[in-house]
Scaffold this motif. Sequence first.
Motif, short mmCIF file in Angstrom:
data_model
loop_
_atom_site.label_atom_id
_atom_site.label_comp_id
_atom_site.label_asym_id
_atom_site.label_seq_id
_atom_site.Cartn_x
_atom_site.Cartn_y
_atom_site.Cartn_z
N GLY A 75 13.11 3.38 -11.45
CA GLY A 75 12.29 2.92 -12.57
C GLY A 75 11.65 1.88 -11.19
O GLY A 75 10.18 0.81 -11.80
N LEU A 76 11.83 1.14 -10.55
CA LEU A 76 11.45 0.15 -9.59
C LEU A 76 10.93 0.56 -8.01
O LEU A 76 10.94 -0.17 -7.34
CB LEU A 76 12.00 -1.08 -9.01
N PHE A 77 10.85 2.00 -7.97
CA PHE A 77 11.03 2.79 -6.58
C PHE A 77 9.19 1.87 -5.84
O PHE A 77 9.17 1.86 -4.73
CB PHE A 77 10.35 3.96 -7.32
N ALA A 78 8.45 1.23 -6.78
CA ALA A 78 6.65 1.27 -6.46
C ALA A 78 7.33 0.70 -5.53
O ALA A 78 6.54 0.12 -4.11
CB ALA A 78 5.98 1.18 -7.39
N PHE A 79 7.80 -1.11 -5.76
CA PHE A 79 8.25 -1.93 -5.05
C PHE A 79 8.75 -1.44 -3.77
O PHE A 79 8.44 -2.64 -2.39
CB PHE A 79 9.51 -2.99 -5.58
N ARG A 80 9.60 -0.85 -3.16
CA ARG A 80 10.04 -0.22 -1.79
C ARG A 80 8.62 0.18 -1.17
O ARG A 80 8.79 -0.15 0.50
CB ARG A 80 11.22 1.04 -2.08
N GLU A 81 7.84 0.89 -1.45
CA GLU A 81 6.64 2.17 -0.69
C GLU A 81 5.62 1.24 -1.03
O GLU A 81 4.40 1.44 -0.01
CB GLU A 81 6.49 3.78 -1.27
N VAL A 82 5.03 0.44 -1.88
CA VAL A 82 3.80 0.13 -2.48
C VAL A 82 3.17 -0.60 -0.89
O VAL A 82 2.29 -0.54 -0.28
CB VAL A 82 3.27 -0.90 -3.40
N PRO A 83 3.62 -1.42 -0.45
CA PRO A 83 3.32 -2.52 0.86
C PRO A 83 3.18 -1.89 1.68
O PRO A 83 1.47 -1.89 2.37
CB PRO A 83 4.58 -3.11 0.52
N ALA A 84 3.78 -0.77 2.27
CA ALA A 84 3.20 -0.11 3.49
C ALA A 84 2.46 0.96 2.96
O ALA A 84 1.50 0.98 4.43
CB ALA A 84 4.75 0.85 3.56
N LEU A 85 2.37 1.70 2.09
CA LEU A 85 1.06 2.32 1.98
C LEU A 85 0.13 1.61 1.69
O LEU A 85 -0.80 2.15 2.21
CB LEU A 85 1.60 3.05 0.55
N LEU A 86 -0.32 0.53 1.14
CA LEU A 86 -1.82 -0.23 1.14
C LEU A 86 -1.66 -0.21 2.91
O LEU A 86 -2.86 -0.25 2.99
CB LEU A 86 -1.23 -0.97 0.04
N ALA A 87 -0.98 -1.38 3.45
CA ALA A 87 -1.19 -1.19 4.48
C ALA A 87 -1.86 -0.01 5.32
O ALA A 87 -2.62 0.11 6.21
CB ALA A 87 -0.37 -2.08 5.31
N ALA A 88 -1.46 1.26 5.38
CA ALA A 88 -2.04 2.42 5.29
C ALA A 88 -3.14 2.79 5.31
O ALA A 88 -4.40 3.24 6.28
CB ALA A 88 -0.76 3.86 5.61
N LEU A 89 -3.41 2.16 3.31
CA LEU A 89 -4.67 3.19 2.70
C LEU A 89 -5.51 1.52 4.36
O LEU A 89 -6.53 2.02 3.93
CB LEU A 89 -4.42 3.02 1.82
N GLU A 90 -4.75 1.00 4.20
CA GLU A 90 -6.48 -0.38 4.84
C GLU A 90 -6.63 0.37 6.07
O GLU A 90 -7.86 -0.31 6.28
CB GLU A 90 -5.53 -1.45 5.19
#
Length: 236
Positions: free
Chosen positions: A91-106
């Motif tokens: 339910g809070l899975f995104a808080f684990r992966e979003v930071p790194a994924l946004l960095a990769a997108l950047e």
Amino acid sequence: MSTSSAIASAEEWPRTAAEALAVQDRLRPTVDTVGPGPQPGEVRRVAGLDVAYAEDSDELAAAVVVLDAHTHAVLEHSVVHGVATFPYVPGLFAFREVPALLAALERLDAAPDLLLCDGQGLAHPRRFGLACHLGVLTGLPAIGVGKTQFVGTYEPLGPARGEAADLVDEGEVVGRALRTRDAVKPVFVSIGHGVDLDTACAHVLALTPRYRLPETTRQADQLCRRALKSHPAARS
DNA sequence: GCGACAG
DNA sequence: ATCTTGTCGC
């Protein structure tokens, strides 16, 4: 994607479950669940995102692979190494992966036209899974493709590729169980942001010519786990 | 109250 | 998520 990580830094990243829940409640209303969004054929750069974790440390590697929507050729890719700062909580899975994924997108040269996320979108207890979170923060159309069911129920579906059944939770359609290969377990597709469910399923089928999972997801999965292995944990 | 629970 | 080779089948 040369522009701002301003979105991500615009607010403090939550550290507790209570803070994370508050963030979801605040961002949920900003999800575009109407779309219809770009149809297959109207997009060129489709991105697959995934994260791999080390077993004996908190090291992680996030990858984004951009494919040509039609030929499925790799146009661009990026990998980022990092540390898991949030525990895995259903339910809070995104808080684990979003930071790194946004960095990769950047790190990409240009923004993708569509995001295929490894996890749920609206098919989430509070209707704000990983795909919604990434879609809202980037402003890009996003689709959630889960390998397993998280919420809801669905009627049995036919054995052929293309067969599908609505995922219903609390009386509302939150996604679709979609068979991408004959006689193989279905995947769970849900709206992330700026795309309707039919369009989302059409994209998933178009990106799944041979295996159960979309090529985007497979490429990203392979890239981040290879990166995690080859790039030793630089810790002390 | 108990169990289940995206990756 | 991660631990894991070969093998049976279309």
